[in-house]
Enzyme design. Structure first.
Site, PDB file in Angstrom:
ATOM      1  N   LYS A  77      -8.633   8.472 -12.454  1.00  9.75           N
ATOM      2  CA  LYS A  77      -8.076   7.154 -12.150  1.00  9.75           C
ATOM      3  C   LYS A  77      -8.941   6.491 -11.085  1.00  9.75           C
ATOM      4  O   LYS A  77      -9.409   7.176 -10.168  1.00  9.75           O
ATOM      5  CB  LYS A  77      -6.651   7.374 -11.647  1.00  9.75           C
ATOM      6  CG  LYS A  77      -5.945   6.189 -11.040  1.00  9.75           C
ATOM      7  CD  LYS A  77      -4.437   6.471 -11.015  1.00  9.75           C
ATOM      8  CE  LYS A  77      -3.717   5.770  -9.921  1.00  9.75           C
ATOM      9  NZ  LYS A  77      -2.262   5.983  -9.993  1.00  9.75           N
ATOM     10  N   LYS A  79      -8.925   3.303  -8.326  1.00 10.17           N
ATOM     11  CA  LYS A  79      -8.142   2.264  -7.654  1.00 10.17           C
ATOM     12  C   LYS A  79      -9.059   1.052  -7.515  1.00 10.17           C
ATOM     13  O   LYS A  79     -10.068   1.128  -6.801  1.00 10.17           O
ATOM     14  CB  LYS A  79      -7.717   2.756  -6.272  1.00 10.17           C
ATOM     15  CG  LYS A  79      -6.741   3.929  -6.325  1.00 10.17           C
ATOM     16  CD  LYS A  79      -5.339   3.401  -6.211  1.00 10.17           C
ATOM     17  CE  LYS A  79      -4.336   4.500  -5.971  1.00 10.17           C
ATOM     18  NZ  LYS A  79      -2.968   3.949  -5.930  1.00 10.17           N
ATOM     19  N   ASP A 108      -5.924   1.649 -11.497  1.00  7.41           N
ATOM     20  CA  ASP A 108      -4.731   1.168 -10.792  1.00  7.41           C
ATOM     21  C   ASP A 108      -5.136  -0.053  -9.972  1.00  7.41           C
ATOM     22  O   ASP A 108      -6.000   0.048  -9.095  1.00  7.41           O
ATOM     23  CB  ASP A 108      -4.182   2.277  -9.879  1.00  7.41           C
ATOM     24  CG  ASP A 108      -2.819   1.919  -9.304  1.00  7.41           C
ATOM     25  OD1 ASP A 108      -2.349   0.780  -9.536  1.00  7.41           O
ATOM     26  OD2 ASP A 108      -2.219   2.785  -8.627  1.00  7.41           O
ATOM     27  N   GLU A 134      -2.832   0.154 -14.608  1.00  7.36           N
ATOM     28  CA  GLU A 134      -1.601   0.284 -13.819  1.00  7.36           C
ATOM     29  C   GLU A 134      -1.404  -0.930 -12.911  1.00  7.36           C
ATOM     30  O   GLU A 134      -2.320  -1.315 -12.179  1.00  7.36           O
ATOM     31  CB  GLU A 134      -1.713   1.578 -12.999  1.00  7.36           C
ATOM     32  CG  GLU A 134      -0.468   1.939 -12.231  1.00  7.36           C
ATOM     33  CD  GLU A 134      -0.588   3.327 -11.600  1.00  7.36           C
ATOM     34  OE1 GLU A 134      -1.367   4.178 -12.088  1.00  7.36           O
ATOM     35  OE2 GLU A 134       0.100   3.558 -10.595  1.00  7.36           O
ATOM     36  N   ASP A 159       4.191   0.279 -11.930  1.00  3.16           N
ATOM     37  CA  ASP A 159       4.407   1.295 -10.891  1.00  3.16           C
ATOM     38  C   ASP A 159       5.272   0.685  -9.784  1.00  3.16           C
ATOM     39  O   ASP A 159       6.483   0.921  -9.729  1.00  3.16           O
ATOM     40  CB  ASP A 159       3.071   1.804 -10.353  1.00  3.16           C
ATOM     41  CG  ASP A 159       3.241   2.841  -9.258  1.00  3.16           C
ATOM     42  OD1 ASP A 159       4.385   3.299  -9.051  1.00  3.16           O
ATOM     43  OD2 ASP A 159       2.251   3.205  -8.583  1.00  3.16           O
ATOM     44  N   LYS A 183       8.351   8.254  -9.630  1.00  2.00           N
ATOM     45  CA  LYS A 183       8.127   8.836  -8.305  1.00  2.00           C
ATOM     46  C   LYS A 183       9.505   8.984  -7.671  1.00  2.00           C
ATOM     47  O   LYS A 183      10.176   7.961  -7.449  1.00  2.00           O
ATOM     48  CB  LYS A 183       7.276   7.915  -7.407  1.00  2.00           C
ATOM     49  CG  LYS A 183       5.815   7.815  -7.798  1.00  2.00           C
ATOM     50  CD  LYS A 183       5.081   6.763  -6.969  1.00  2.00           C
ATOM     51  CE  LYS A 183       3.688   6.540  -7.517  1.00  2.00           C
ATOM     52  NZ  LYS A 183       3.035   5.355  -6.945  1.00  2.00           N
ATOM     53  N   GLU A 237      -0.133  12.835 -11.814  1.00  3.12           N
ATOM     54  CA  GLU A 237      -1.197  12.706 -10.798  1.00  3.12           C
ATOM     55  C   GLU A 237      -0.761  13.428  -9.517  1.00  3.12           C
ATOM     56  O   GLU A 237      -1.082  12.996  -8.423  1.00  3.12           O
ATOM     57  CB  GLU A 237      -1.487  11.229 -10.520  1.00  3.12           C
ATOM     58  CG  GLU A 237      -0.256  10.473 -10.034  1.00  3.12           C
ATOM     59  CD  GLU A 237      -0.523   9.037  -9.600  1.00  3.12           C
ATOM     60  OE1 GLU A 237      -1.570   8.470  -9.936  1.00  3.12           O
ATOM     61  OE2 GLU A 237       0.358   8.493  -8.897  1.00  3.12           O
TER      62      GLU A 237
HETATM   63 MG    MG Z   1       0.074   3.016  -8.583  1.00  8.02          MG
END
Ligand code: MG
Length: 284
Positions: A77, A79, A108, A134, A159, A183, A237
């Site tokens: 992934k 960012k 993301d 994401e 998310d 989460k 993750e």
């Molecule tokens: Mg995220």
């Protein structure tokens, strides 16, 4: 916990800590793993992504190839919410080109783009073979997320926008994303996370086992809950312990063959290292 939620708004991290302590006690008093209290274990291990974060294309490619070689990760992934969106997209496309079909690449955006930027960048990411995007838009922009989800083939994940059962119901109803990141700390505990997963499952929304970069203890908690969810289409993750310098538990979380091994045993399957807790405690 229901009573707590009636009395206290928000504070989902704190609620999660209190609930997990109660679940740990309840499971240990019955001498079972906590996942037995959430429908039982379905997975003994789950796919584990890694974040490539050096910001340098060559370095990220080298790191990805090394982890592929070690069989530690084959989902990477990036960012890309910070900096020039167009440069970031090029960076991601080059990494995907270098790893080819051996690895899945996801991004993301952490809410950083407006809809025009998202339209341009997601087209380029999709063309470059990226597997998932994401939270490209701010949390409030449900309608924009729905338009992106309808427009692109690449899955769009919610998310930050997907916290409560009500959020996930709305996302499901309006298709404001076709996958969501779970989460426990976002939802306010394991019970709520399991409910969120149920709503998504009923709507055909793909699931991803997210992390707040937890220690070995927090990771064991997430792992045990995620192990009870039938289909974790996008893997997990929960690599927090791989970033930490030390563990708070006597046993480390194990990572093998591109997967995280679900801890087994009473409670969350790990024992707290009280010496380490004392060592890292801050005096008030
Ligand atoms: Mg995220």
């Amino acid at each position: 916990m229901y009573e707590v939620s009636q009395q206290v708004r928000g504070n989902n991290f704190a609620k999660t800590v209190v609930e997990t302590a109660i679940i740990d006690l309840a499971a240990r008093s019955k001498d079972v793993a906590a996942f037995e209290l959430f429908g039982g274990q379905i997975h003994t291990s789950l796919p584990i992504a890694w974040t490539l974060a050096s910001g340098e294309t060559a370095k990220d490619i080298e790191e990805a190839k090394e982890f592929l070689h070690q069989k530690r990760h084959n989902i990477f992934k990036l960012k890309i919410g910070k900096g020039d969106p167009f440069k970031n997209v090029e960076h991601v496309r080059k990494i995907k080109q270098a790893v080819g079909d051996e690895a899945r690449i996801t991004v993301d955006v952490n809410q950083a783009w407006d809809e025009d930027t998202a339209n341009y960048c997601i087209a380029a990411l999709e063309d470059g073979g990226v597997s998932m995007v994401e939270q490209p838009l701010p949390t409030w922009n449900y309608e924009g997320m729905a338009r992106l989800t309808a427009r692109f083939k690449v899955p769009i994940m919610a998310d930050e926008a997907a916290n409560s059962i009500q959020d996930v119901f709305q996302i499901s109803k309006h298709r404001a994303g076709n996958c969501i990141a779970l989460k426990p700390c976002k939802a306010g505990g394991l019970t709520q996370t399991k409910k969120v997963a149920g709503i998504a499952e009923a709507a055909g929304i793909g699931l991803y086992g997210g992390t707040m970069i937890e220690s070995s203890l927090g990771t064991a908690i997430c792992a045990q809950l995620y192990a009870t969810i039938p289909e974790m289409k996008f893997g997990t993750e929960i690599f927090g312990p791989l970033l930490f310098q030390d563990d708070l538990t006597l046993e480390p979380i194990k990572f093998e063959n591109f997967e995280v091994i679900i801890p087994n045993g009473p409670g969350f399957g790990v024992e707290i290292d009280h010496e380490k807790v004392k060592h890292f405690a801050r005096s008030l």
